[in-house]
Scaffold this motif. Structure first.
Motif, PDB file in Angstrom:
ATOM      1  N   GLY A 129       2.347   1.892  -3.527  1.00  0.00           N
ATOM      2  CA  GLY A 129       1.416   2.532  -4.456  1.00  0.00           C
ATOM      3  C   GLY A 129       1.265   4.011  -4.181  1.00  0.00           C
ATOM      4  O   GLY A 129       1.282   4.837  -5.101  1.00  0.00           O
TER       5      GLY A 129
ATOM      6  N   LYS B 173      -2.341  -5.903  -6.142  1.00  0.00           N
ATOM      7  CA  LYS B 173      -1.722  -4.605  -5.914  1.00  0.00           C
ATOM      8  C   LYS B 173      -0.552  -4.359  -6.861  1.00  0.00           C
ATOM      9  O   LYS B 173      -0.553  -3.389  -7.627  1.00  0.00           O
ATOM     10  CB  LYS B 173      -1.250  -4.476  -4.455  1.00  0.00           C
ATOM     11  CG  LYS B 173      -2.397  -4.382  -3.455  1.00  0.00           C
ATOM     12  CD  LYS B 173      -1.890  -4.103  -2.041  1.00  0.00           C
ATOM     13  CE  LYS B 173      -3.038  -3.942  -1.065  1.00  0.00           C
ATOM     14  NZ  LYS B 173      -2.569  -3.660   0.317  1.00  0.00           N
TER      15      LYS B 173
ATOM     16  N   THR C  46       0.832  -1.199   0.000  1.00  0.00           N
ATOM     17  CA  THR C  46       0.000   0.000   0.000  1.00  0.00           C
ATOM     18  C   THR C  46       0.869   1.253   0.000  1.00  0.00           C
ATOM     19  O   THR C  46       0.593   2.221  -0.736  1.00  0.00           O
ATOM     20  CB  THR C  46      -0.933  -0.001   1.221  1.00  0.00           C
ATOM     21  OG1 THR C  46      -1.824  -1.124   1.131  1.00  0.00           O
ATOM     22  CG2 THR C  46      -1.747   1.283   1.289  1.00  0.00           C
TER      23      THR C  46
END
Length: 266
Positions: free
Chosen positions: A140, A172, A137
């Protein structure tokens, strides 16, 4: 999706179990031999062999290569996003890009990056290890910041710095590839590439991005020419070779250069 681009050979000079003069000599000789890209890796301790053996830091080495080399592209395979503020990463990349430019030419730096995985680095250098999900996360989010910072820097990069993203997670990582990458690197075997590429294509539709120029990259170490041929047939055009400067084997590099030249001659 993929253009039929020339085959390129990248050599990852392992920044471990060697003196820096050995690493410097390796970079010079590999460029002279005709290697297309030089890589190191972004860790703080050896990944194999004596875990407490000699080891050098990635980004300072890349700045030295920017000054030392004349032709090859270069970068980390791959940078760990966790270790440095995203805007700082962008500024460091821009600066190395300028260092590597010669005359009126553009720079030669490739921004290879990933979410990180080597827990010892985190523990001994005081970074929060988190989870695989939290690190992805963060990757990104921070890739968006890197690209945004490049647009604000004065002077800007000499070119649109190519982004290389390592990994194969479909929820992801491959979405980040679709959003940002110019090069996708993985260890996926030839028979699995078609599926992974289809996942990237689906994410590219979601992201509204044209990926016709995406370069597929894969690893050669411990693989033979039949494996490389299969990877080529599946769309791979950048082949990377892990390589130890403390016990250099230039013959294996020459063999893969001949294989590359044979593919490009067809």
């Amino acid at each position: 999706m993929l253009l039929d681009t020339p085959v390129r050979l990248g050599v990852q000079i392992e920044p471990q179990h060697a003196t820096y003069p050995q690493i410097r000599e390796a970079a010079a000789r590999l460029e002279d031999l005709g290697v297309d890209i030089l890589f190191n890796w972004d860790h703080f301790f050896p990944l194999h062999g004596d875990p407490d053996g000699p080891h050098f830091e990635s980004w300072t080495m890349l700045a030295a290569w920017a000054e030392q080399t004349e032709r090859v592209e270069f970068g980390a395979l791959v940078n760990c996003n966790s270790y440095r503020n995203a805007d700082l990463q962008a500024d460091m990349a821009r600066t190395i890009d300028h260092i590597s430019a010669r005359g009126g030419d553009t720079g030669r730096f490739i921004f290879g990056t990933g979410s990180g995985w080597f827990e010892r680095d985190y523990d001994e250098y005081g970074y929060e290890f988190g989870t695989a999900g939290s690190r992805l996360t963060a990757l990104g989010r921070d890739l968006d910041r890197v690209v945004s910072r490049w647009e604000k820097l004065n002077p800007p990069p000499t070119r649109r710095i190519p982004i290389m993203i390592g990994g194969a997670g479909e929820q992801k990582t491959l979405r980040f590839v679709a959003r940002h990458a110019d090069i996708w690197h993985s260890f996926v075997p030839a028979e699995g590439l078609a599926h992974k590429i289809s996942v990237i294509e689906n994410w590219a539709e979601t992201e509204g991005r044209d990926l016709s120029g995406l370069i597929v990259s894969n690893e050669l170490k411990n693989r033979g020419e039949s494996d490389a041929d299969a990877l080529f047939d599946a769309g791979t055009r950048l082949f990377t070779l892990g390589w130890a400067p403390g016990s250099p084997d230039y013959d294996v590099v020459k063999r893969w250069l001949r294989w590359r030249d044979g593919k490009n001659a067809v």
